[in-house]
Design a protein around this motif. Sequence first.
Motif, mmCIF file in Angstrom:
data_model
loop_
_atom_site.group_PDB
_atom_site.id
_atom_site.type_symbol
_atom_site.label_atom_id
_atom_site.label_comp_id
_atom_site.label_asym_id
_atom_site.label_seq_id
_atom_site.Cartn_x
_atom_site.Cartn_y
_atom_site.Cartn_z
ATOM 1 N N PRO A 87 0.804 -1.227 0.000
ATOM 2 C CA PRO A 87 0.000 0.000 0.000
ATOM 3 C C PRO A 87 0.835 1.275 0.000
ATOM 4 C CG PRO A 87 -0.778 -1.523 1.694
ATOM 5 C CD PRO A 87 0.459 -2.124 1.122
ATOM 6 N N ASP A 88 2.080 1.198 0.470
ATOM 7 C CA ASP A 88 2.943 2.375 0.501
ATOM 8 C C ASP A 88 3.853 2.484 -0.713
ATOM 9 O OD1 ASP A 88 1.881 3.295 2.893
ATOM 10 O OD2 ASP A 88 3.296 2.158 4.117
ATOM 11 N N ALA A 89 3.601 1.685 -1.746
ATOM 12 C CA ALA A 89 4.267 1.879 -3.031
ATOM 13 C C ALA A 89 3.453 2.900 -3.833
ATOM 14 C CB ALA A 89 4.359 0.569 -3.795
ATOM 15 N N VAL A 90 4.140 3.612 -4.739
ATOM 16 C CA VAL A 90 3.477 4.580 -5.614
ATOM 17 C C VAL A 90 3.518 4.009 -7.025
ATOM 18 C CG1 VAL A 90 3.509 6.920 -6.546
ATOM 19 C CG2 VAL A 90 4.166 6.517 -4.152
ATOM 20 N N ALA A 107 8.515 1.690 -3.091
ATOM 21 C CA ALA A 107 8.842 1.644 -4.515
ATOM 22 C C ALA A 107 7.990 2.664 -5.267
ATOM 23 C CB ALA A 107 8.599 0.249 -5.068
ATOM 24 N N VAL A 108 8.566 3.203 -6.355
ATOM 25 C CA VAL A 108 7.858 4.142 -7.210
ATOM 26 C C VAL A 108 7.918 3.619 -8.644
ATOM 27 C CG1 VAL A 108 7.768 6.495 -8.116
ATOM 28 C CG2 VAL A 108 8.421 6.113 -5.730
ATOM 29 N N ILE A 109 6.756 3.452 -9.253
ATOM 30 C CA ILE A 109 6.681 3.027 -10.656
ATOM 31 C C ILE A 109 5.844 4.067 -11.398
ATOM 32 C CG2 ILE A 109 6.106 1.171 -12.242
ATOM 33 C CD1 ILE A 109 6.198 -0.779 -9.922
ATOM 34 N N ASN A 110 6.482 4.738 -12.342
ATOM 35 C CA ASN A 110 5.860 5.877 -13.019
ATOM 36 C C ASN A 110 5.116 5.470 -14.297
ATOM 37 O OD1 ASN A 110 6.257 8.003 -11.228
ATOM 38 N ND2 ASN A 110 8.379 8.281 -11.862
ATOM 39 N N CYS A 119 8.313 -10.831 -11.099
ATOM 40 C CA CYS A 119 9.352 -9.839 -10.798
ATOM 41 C C CYS A 119 9.327 -9.425 -9.326
ATOM 42 C CB CYS A 119 9.167 -8.592 -11.665
ATOM 43 S SG CYS A 119 9.504 -8.861 -13.411
ATOM 44 N N ILE A 120 10.460 -8.886 -8.884
ATOM 45 C CA ILE A 120 10.567 -8.271 -7.562
ATOM 46 C C ILE A 120 10.975 -6.816 -7.771
ATOM 47 C CG2 ILE A 120 11.721 -8.284 -5.322
ATOM 48 C CD1 ILE A 120 12.397 -11.268 -5.858
ATOM 49 N N ILE A 121 10.101 -5.896 -7.363
ATOM 50 C CA ILE A 121 10.432 -4.472 -7.360
ATOM 51 C C ILE A 121 10.619 -4.124 -5.882
ATOM 52 C CG2 ILE A 121 9.771 -2.180 -8.169
ATOM 53 C CD1 ILE A 121 10.030 -4.330 -10.405
ATOM 54 N N ASN A 122 11.866 -4.093 -5.467
ATOM 55 C CA ASN A 122 12.174 -4.141 -4.039
ATOM 56 C C ASN A 122 12.044 -2.773 -3.352
ATOM 57 O OD1 ASN A 122 13.076 -5.373 -1.605
ATOM 58 N ND2 ASN A 122 14.343 -6.770 -2.796
ATOM 59 N N THR A 123 12.252 -2.792 -2.055
ATOM 60 C CA THR A 123 12.033 -1.647 -1.178
ATOM 61 C C THR A 123 12.757 -0.386 -1.677
ATOM 62 O OG1 THR A 123 11.961 -3.233 0.646
ATOM 63 C CG2 THR A 123 12.134 -0.901 1.228
ATOM 64 N N CYS A 124 11.997 0.694 -1.811
ATOM 65 C CA CYS A 124 12.532 2.020 -2.163
ATOM 66 C C CYS A 124 13.283 2.052 -3.489
ATOM 67 C CB CYS A 124 13.412 2.566 -1.035
ATOM 68 S SG CYS A 124 12.486 2.902 0.476
ATOM 69 N N SER A 125 12.970 1.144 -4.396
ATOM 70 C CA SER A 125 13.513 1.222 -5.753
ATOM 71 C C SER A 125 12.571 2.063 -6.599
ATOM 72 C CB SER A 125 13.669 -0.175 -6.353
ATOM 73 O OG SER A 125 12.417 -0.820 -6.436
ATOM 74 N N SER A 126 13.047 2.457 -7.802
ATOM 75 C CA SER A 126 12.162 3.226 -8.682
ATOM 76 C C SER A 126 12.334 2.778 -10.124
ATOM 77 C CB SER A 126 12.432 4.734 -8.559
ATOM 78 O OG SER A 126 13.725 5.070 -9.021
ATOM 79 N N ILE A 157 19.135 -6.318 -10.986
ATOM 80 C CA ILE A 157 19.711 -4.983 -10.832
ATOM 81 C C ILE A 157 20.035 -4.818 -9.355
ATOM 82 C CG2 ILE A 157 19.387 -2.510 -11.201
ATOM 83 C CD1 ILE A 157 19.209 -4.072 -13.807
ATOM 84 N N GLY A 158 21.327 -4.788 -9.009
ATOM 85 C CA GLY A 158 21.764 -4.844 -7.617
ATOM 86 C C GLY A 158 21.384 -3.627 -6.790
ATOM 87 N N ALA A 159 21.483 -3.777 -5.477
ATOM 88 C CA ALA A 159 21.111 -2.719 -4.540
ATOM 89 C C ALA A 159 21.864 -1.428 -4.848
ATOM 90 C CB ALA A 159 21.399 -3.166 -3.117
#
Length: 200
Positions: A87-90, A107-110, A119-126, A157-159
Amino acid sequence: MRKLAIIGASGYGKVVADIARRNGYKEIVFLDDDDSIHECGGYPVIGKSTESGMIDADVIIGIGNAGVRKQIQESIPDEKLVTLIHPDAVVAEDVVVGKGSVVMAGAVINPGVRIGKGCIINTCSSVDHDCEVGDYVHIAVGSHLCGTVSVGDGTWIGAGATVSNNVSICSACMIGAGAVVVKNIVEAGSYVGLPAKKIK
């Protein structure tokens, strides 16, 4: 009552369980092939991964390894698989996220983005505008894809890594933590550094 079975009782599985709970799942169970594991994050391990088809529940894979995730997910009927978004992803309204994918907190996905399955779109990635992310890709913690980036299937795509605008990365690559990718990558392998270069 909504029930979810998570395959893979691990640290990543715990995060998936938390996202599931925040998405309204009232009953969460794990499946894992290690007989010595009986619970994960306070949720019970009730059987093996091969039993997912026999359980009356939605299913998602909580395993970080892309090859294993793909092998298991492709053995499960599509109608049982779910997608989880914290819920806190954008996430922009027109974003498409494939079955079995997980989008984590912060995470932010525009707009204009297409995310494949598993897929994994991990914590605070964009993932910025108009990116194309293939199947079984992992965009790790704090990493960033600039606009109009293409990432092939099974790439990691690494940290903290950054991929510049309009860059394509082929399938089966590993981009090291903190790397900066500034030009197209057309050969599978591991890439590290600033700018990112292939290592043997």
